[in-house]
Design an enzyme around this catalytic site. Structure first.
Site, PDB file in Angstrom:
ATOM      1  N   PRO A   2     -10.957  -5.598  -4.781  1.00 36.24           N
ATOM      2  CA  PRO A   2     -10.096  -5.232  -5.903  1.00 36.24           C
ATOM      3  C   PRO A   2      -8.874  -4.444  -5.432  1.00 36.24           C
ATOM      4  CG  PRO A   2     -12.391  -4.758  -6.413  1.00 36.24           C
ATOM      5  CD  PRO A   2     -12.339  -5.121  -4.961  1.00 36.24           C
ATOM      6  N   GLU A   3      -7.728  -4.738  -6.012  1.00 34.68           N
ATOM      7  CA  GLU A   3      -6.521  -4.007  -5.667  1.00 34.68           C
ATOM      8  C   GLU A   3      -6.355  -2.818  -6.609  1.00 34.68           C
ATOM      9  OE1 GLU A   3      -3.184  -6.294  -4.375  1.00 34.68           O
ATOM     10  OE2 GLU A   3      -4.409  -8.047  -3.896  1.00 34.68           O
ATOM     11  N   LYS A  52      -7.152   2.465  -3.938  1.00 33.14           N
ATOM     12  CA  LYS A  52      -8.377   1.720  -4.209  1.00 33.14           C
ATOM     13  C   LYS A  52      -9.587   2.640  -4.354  1.00 33.14           C
ATOM     14  CE  LYS A  52      -6.581  -2.288  -1.690  1.00 33.14           C
ATOM     15  NZ  LYS A  52      -6.808  -3.289  -0.627  1.00 33.14           N
ATOM     16  N   ARG A 121      -4.714  11.563   3.072  1.00 34.59           N
ATOM     17  CA  ARG A 121      -4.625  10.432   4.003  1.00 34.59           C
ATOM     18  C   ARG A 121      -4.019   9.193   3.362  1.00 34.59           C
ATOM     19  NH1 ARG A 121      -9.992  12.103   5.252  1.00 34.59           N
ATOM     20  NH2 ARG A 121     -10.891  10.267   4.234  1.00 34.59           N
ATOM     21  N   ASN A 162      -4.000  -7.945  -0.689  1.00 32.27           N
ATOM     22  CA  ASN A 162      -3.483  -9.200  -0.155  1.00 32.27           C
ATOM     23  C   ASN A 162      -2.637  -9.971  -1.164  1.00 32.27           C
ATOM     24  OD1 ASN A 162      -3.112 -10.904   1.959  1.00 32.27           O
ATOM     25  ND2 ASN A 162      -5.224 -11.630   2.094  1.00 32.27           N
ATOM     26  N   ARG A 254      -6.220 -10.404   8.558  1.00 32.64           N
ATOM     27  CA  ARG A 254      -6.272 -10.834   7.159  1.00 32.64           C
ATOM     28  C   ARG A 254      -5.416 -12.080   6.980  1.00 32.64           C
ATOM     29  NH1 ARG A 254      -7.616  -6.878   3.431  1.00 32.64           N
ATOM     30  NH2 ARG A 254      -7.657  -8.629   1.968  1.00 32.64           N
TER      31      ARG A 254
END
Length: 265
Positions: A2-3, A52, A121, A162, A254
């Site tokens: 999931p984005e 995320k 981060r 992606n 990816r």
């Protein structure tokens, strides 16, 4: 995976349906039993997302941190809550709403210092008001790595996955393999502005809408019940703009998709 818009959508739902309520927590699977005992009977003060990652904050100072990973899902459950089905890591029940979490990469208890360390981060999240796109742009322009890889680096831009990576680069005619230090300030500002427009649509509707109306014709989506895309998972299909076959390859492990004509190297 999931984005970011999915996590923000979940956070909004949990804030609306559970925020300010005493929640009952359980871990039918058992892997989050100690954490569930810590929050059971507490008021869910707030739910928020960053990239995320999902955070549930409680007045005792503990926070539940969830990262869905590839397979994690939250499902709504009608009240009264039935017997759990499958491996339910965390079950939360409020006054009029229940939800089950299955298959996350992480479901854990954080203290405030751990929350701060994780957020420190993470890079700029287009769905957060505290995002710093200038800092992200500076890091991109100092890097020789491909922009397609940099957009997926969660320490630079948080929440882009992606699909958004492939589509926003197509929309701006930028090859995913172009080095970040060859991206102009104006190009980065345009990409960021586009993410600010596209990602809230995903939060609101639960679907990614990335194809402009004038191109949203002809070839169907890459999968049933998915919105149309320009390049994502359309390898070998004709470009919606110029009819060149969409190319695919790998970038930092990816899959990556692009149009060789609209996004020249």
């Amino acid at each position: 995976m999931p984005e970011g818009h999915t996590l923000h959508r979940i956070a909004d739902l949990h804030q609306t349906r559970l925020g300010g309520q005493v929640v009952r927590a359980a871990s039918p699977q058992g892997r989050f039993a100690d954490g569930a005992n810590l929050i059971d009977g507490q008021v869910l003060e707030s739910a928020e997302a960053y990239g995320k990652h999902l955070f549930h904050h409680y007045p005792s100072g503990v926070t539940v941190h969830v990262h869905l990973g590839l397979y994690g899902t939250f499902s709504e459950v009608d009240l009264p809550m039935p017997e759990p089905v499958g491996q339910v890591r965390m079950r939360l029940t409020g006054n009029n709403f229940g939800t089950d979490l299955r298959g996350p990469t992480a479901c854990e208890i954080f203290d405030p210092s751990q929350v701060d360390a994780l957020m420190a981060r993470l890079g700029a999240d287009p769905l957060r008001a505290d995002a710093d796109p200038d800092k992200a742009g500076e890091r991109i322009r100092k890097s020789r790595k491909a922009i397609g890889a940099l957009l997926m680096d969660q320490s630079i831009v948080a929440g882009v996955g992606n699909v958004y990576r492939a589509e926003v680069l197509f929309r701006h005619g930028i090859s995913p393999f172009r080095p970040g230090n060859q991206l102009s300030v104006d190009e980065w500002n345009a990409i960021w502005a586009d993410l600010l427009e596209l990602m809230p649509i995903g939060v609101e509707t639960g679907r990614m809408h990335v194809v402009r109306p004038e191109h949203d014709l002809g070839a169907p989506s890459y999968a049933t019940d998915r919105p149309r895309t320009y390049t994502y998972r359309r390898a070998g299909e004709p470009c919606r703009v110029c009819a060149t076959p969409i190319a695919t390859g790998t970038l930092d492990g990816r899959n990556v998709f692009w149009c060789p004509t609209c996004q020249p190297s």
